[in-house]
Design a protein around this motif. Structure first.
Motif, PDB file in Angstrom:
ATOM      1  N   TYR A   1       0.981  -1.427   0.040  1.00 25.86           N
ATOM      2  CA  TYR A   1      -0.032   0.019  -0.085  1.00 25.86           C
ATOM      3  C   TYR A   1       0.906   1.320  -0.105  1.00 25.86           C
ATOM      4  O   TYR A   1       1.811   1.229   0.368  1.00 25.86           O
ATOM      5  N   ILE A   2       0.265   2.381  -0.438  1.00 27.89           N
ATOM      6  CA  ILE A   2       0.760   3.660  -0.449  1.00 27.89           C
ATOM      7  C   ILE A   2      -0.297   4.666  -0.173  1.00 27.89           C
ATOM      8  O   ILE A   2      -1.293   4.728  -0.790  1.00 27.89           O
ATOM      9  N   ALA A   3      -0.132   5.450   0.988  1.00 27.25           N
ATOM     10  CA  ALA A   3      -1.018   6.531   1.058  1.00 27.25           C
ATOM     11  C   ALA A   3      -0.274   7.769   0.830  1.00 27.25           C
ATOM     12  O   ALA A   3       0.555   8.011   1.323  1.00 27.25           O
ATOM     13  N   ILE A   4      -1.369   8.694   0.181  1.00 24.63           N
ATOM     14  CA  ILE A   4      -0.896  10.119  -0.046  1.00 24.63           C
ATOM     15  C   ILE A   4      -1.870  10.928   0.599  1.00 24.63           C
ATOM     16  O   ILE A   4      -3.023  10.725   0.828  1.00 24.63           O
ATOM     17  N   ASN A   5      -1.189  12.417   1.159  1.00 28.04           N
ATOM     18  CA  ASN A   5      -1.865  13.369   1.147  1.00 28.04           C
ATOM     19  C   ASN A   5      -2.447  14.131   0.122  1.00 28.04           C
ATOM     20  O   ASN A   5      -1.568  14.963  -0.206  1.00 28.04           O
ATOM     21  N   LYS A   6      -3.486  14.048  -0.267  1.00 28.27           N
ATOM     22  CA  LYS A   6      -4.136  14.519  -1.310  1.00 28.27           C
ATOM     23  C   LYS A   6      -4.222  16.103  -1.273  1.00 28.27           C
ATOM     24  O   LYS A   6      -4.648  16.473  -0.629  1.00 28.27           O
ATOM     25  N   ARG A   7      -3.845  16.752  -2.500  1.00 33.27           N
ATOM     26  CA  ARG A   7      -4.029  18.268  -2.378  1.00 33.27           C
ATOM     27  C   ARG A   7      -5.458  18.350  -3.117  1.00 33.27           C
ATOM     28  O   ARG A   7      -5.988  17.637  -3.988  1.00 33.27           O
TER      29      ARG A   7
ATOM     30  N   ASP B   1     -13.697  13.249  -3.250  1.00 32.75           N
ATOM     31  CA  ASP B   1     -14.016  14.644  -4.000  1.00 32.75           C
ATOM     32  C   ASP B   1     -12.990  15.409  -4.496  1.00 32.75           C
ATOM     33  O   ASP B   1     -12.119  15.574  -3.726  1.00 32.75           O
ATOM     34  N   ARG B   2     -13.179  15.883  -5.832  1.00 30.79           N
ATOM     35  CA  ARG B   2     -12.005  16.735  -6.302  1.00 30.79           C
ATOM     36  C   ARG B   2     -11.589  17.707  -5.250  1.00 30.79           C
ATOM     37  O   ARG B   2     -10.551  17.944  -5.157  1.00 30.79           O
ATOM     38  N   PRO B   3     -12.640  18.634  -4.739  1.00 29.87           N
ATOM     39  CA  PRO B   3     -12.195  19.759  -3.891  1.00 29.87           C
ATOM     40  C   PRO B   3     -11.851  19.351  -2.575  1.00 29.87           C
ATOM     41  O   PRO B   3     -11.435  20.236  -1.808  1.00 29.87           O
ATOM     42  N   VAL B   4     -11.512  18.081  -2.121  1.00 19.81           N
ATOM     43  CA  VAL B   4     -11.652  17.703  -0.693  1.00 19.81           C
ATOM     44  C   VAL B   4      -9.990  17.271  -0.731  1.00 19.81           C
ATOM     45  O   VAL B   4      -9.234  16.799  -1.810  1.00 19.81           O
ATOM     46  N   SER B   5      -9.251  17.520   0.410  1.00 22.08           N
ATOM     47  CA  SER B   5      -7.875  16.990   0.501  1.00 22.08           C
ATOM     48  C   SER B   5      -7.839  16.151   1.616  1.00 22.08           C
ATOM     49  O   SER B   5      -8.703  15.673   2.320  1.00 22.08           O
ATOM     50  N   GLY B   6      -6.566  15.623   1.689  1.00 20.74           N
ATOM     51  CA  GLY B   6      -6.296  14.579   2.765  1.00 20.74           C
ATOM     52  C   GLY B   6      -6.005  13.174   2.339  1.00 20.74           C
ATOM     53  O   GLY B   6      -5.553  12.827   1.134  1.00 20.74           O
ATOM     54  N   MET B   7      -6.041  12.376   3.080  1.00 24.73           N
ATOM     55  CA  MET B   7      -5.803  10.859   3.235  1.00 24.73           C
ATOM     56  C   MET B   7      -6.383  10.208   2.145  1.00 24.73           C
ATOM     57  O   MET B   7      -7.478  10.127   1.993  1.00 24.73           O
ATOM     58  N   ILE B   8      -5.691   9.586   1.254  1.00 22.52           N
ATOM     59  CA  ILE B   8      -6.308   8.542   0.314  1.00 22.52           C
ATOM     60  C   ILE B   8      -5.208   7.341   0.123  1.00 22.52           C
ATOM     61  O   ILE B   8      -4.052   7.472  -0.017  1.00 22.52           O
ATOM     62  N   LEU B   9      -5.849   6.336   0.240  1.00 24.56           N
ATOM     63  CA  LEU B   9      -4.747   5.019   0.073  1.00 24.56           C
ATOM     64  C   LEU B   9      -4.913   4.294  -0.998  1.00 24.56           C
ATOM     65  O   LEU B   9      -6.023   4.156  -1.715  1.00 24.56           O
ATOM     66  N   PHE B  10      -3.813   3.691  -1.795  1.00 23.61           N
ATOM     67  CA  PHE B  10      -3.739   2.950  -2.866  1.00 23.61           C
ATOM     68  C   PHE B  10      -3.175   1.691  -2.697  1.00 23.61           C
ATOM     69  O   PHE B  10      -2.295   1.611  -1.696  1.00 23.61           O
ATOM     70  N   ALA B  11      -3.293   0.733  -3.397  1.00 22.79           N
ATOM     71  CA  ALA B  11      -2.698  -0.569  -3.415  1.00 22.79           C
ATOM     72  C   ALA B  11      -1.795  -0.758  -4.482  1.00 22.79           C
ATOM     73  O   ALA B  11      -1.949  -0.313  -5.664  1.00 22.79           O
ATOM     74  N   LYS B  12      -0.517  -1.255  -3.986  1.00 25.43           N
ATOM     75  CA  LYS B  12       0.575  -1.559  -4.787  1.00 25.43           C
ATOM     76  C   LYS B  12       0.429  -3.120  -5.542  1.00 25.43           C
ATOM     77  O   LYS B  12       1.295  -3.358  -6.269  1.00 25.43           O
ATOM     78  N   THR B  13      -0.355  -3.756  -4.997  1.00 26.70           N
ATOM     79  CA  THR B  13      -0.416  -5.221  -5.359  1.00 26.70           C
ATOM     80  C   THR B  13      -1.791  -5.592  -5.576  1.00 26.70           C
ATOM     81  O   THR B  13      -2.780  -5.125  -4.903  1.00 26.70           O
ATOM     82  N   SER B  14      -2.006  -6.590  -6.384  1.00 28.65           N
ATOM     83  CA  SER B  14      -3.495  -7.051  -6.503  1.00 28.65           C
ATOM     84  C   SER B  14      -4.094  -7.619  -5.357  1.00 28.65           C
ATOM     85  O   SER B  14      -5.163  -7.498  -5.017  1.00 28.65           O
TER      86      SER B  14
END
Length: 229
Positions: free
Chosen positions: A15-21, A63-76
């Motif tokens: 996993y990788i978590a990003i602080n979304k702008r 949502d596009r205008p929202v910031s903050g934590m979003i989690l992605f998966a690096k493996t299936s």
């Protein structure tokens, strides 16, 4: 803007978590603007020197205008297992919202039925069951006041489109900048004052309790509220 090491909150093998702008889109839409999905793929491919590209799975969205934590998966494998946790509501989400109007109660549970207006691309809230509507529930707590603005901690217990924006507006407290849901003016930054603060779950592969936290945006407004935390 590209993804850099400073945007990364957490990363392991799966996993990788990003602080979304605020203003970034998670996946490509009709605007054709570059998505976070593509930016994170490029970041991983460069970091790990993968000329053929990196795998990335979109687990959830903001949502596009929202910031903050979003989690992605690096493996299936990671994607499948985390999708299951989200589906079974075993992931706790925490948001911060800033509103101008003071809520009547310091803390409360909001229960509504939400109906999506697909022509206007907004969600409407009702205090009774409506045909085609979906039940929505969230908890909120007023953390404090600063210069006439109120910082709320919001915990959604269901995951409906625009749920927090719609339910807070319905109780008379539209989110600052969210003119789509009743705030008198929008933001030139294409943002609203809603921030995905944290995700808490048991890591589905390591089986370890995990809490990921996204710092408040540094934009001349949000960071002032750090004094209330």
């Amino acid at each position: 803007m590209e993804i850099t090491d400073q945007d990364v909150i957490f990363e392991d093998n799966h996993y990788i978590a990003i602080n979304k702008r605020a203003g970034d889109i998670v996946q490509v839409d009709t605007t054709g603007d570059k998505s976070m999905e593509d930016m994170v793929k490029e970041y991983l491919a460069a970091k790990y020197q993968k000329p053929n590209g990196a795998f990335l799975g979109v687990i959830h969205r903001l949502d596009r205008p929202v910031s903050g934590m979003i989690l992605f998966a690096k493996t299936s494998k990671g994607l499948d297992r985390m999708n299951r946790l989200f589906h079974d509501r075993k992931v706790s989400k925490t948001y911060f919202a800033i509103v101008r109007n003071k809520p009547e109660k310091k803390a409360d549970t909001l229960k509504n039925w939400l109906l999506r207006d697909r022509k206007k691309m907004i969600t409407k809230a009702y205090d009774r069951e409506v045909k085609g509507g979906s039940f929505a529930q969230l908890d909120y707590e007023v953390i404090g006041e600063l210069d006439g603005y109120f910082l709320l901690k919001v915990t959604p217990l269901t995951g409906r489109t625009h749920q927090i924006r719609c339910q807070l507006a319905y109780m008379g407290c539209p989110i600052v900048g969210d003119n789509k849901y009743g705030y008198p003016r929008g933001s030139q930054r294409r943002s609203i004052c809603l921030h995905s603060r944290a995700l808490t779950f048991v890591h589905p592969i390591k089986e370890e309790p995990t809490e990921l936290t996204a710092e408040l945006p540094i934009d001349g407004f949000w960071e002032r509220f750090n004094v209330l935390l």
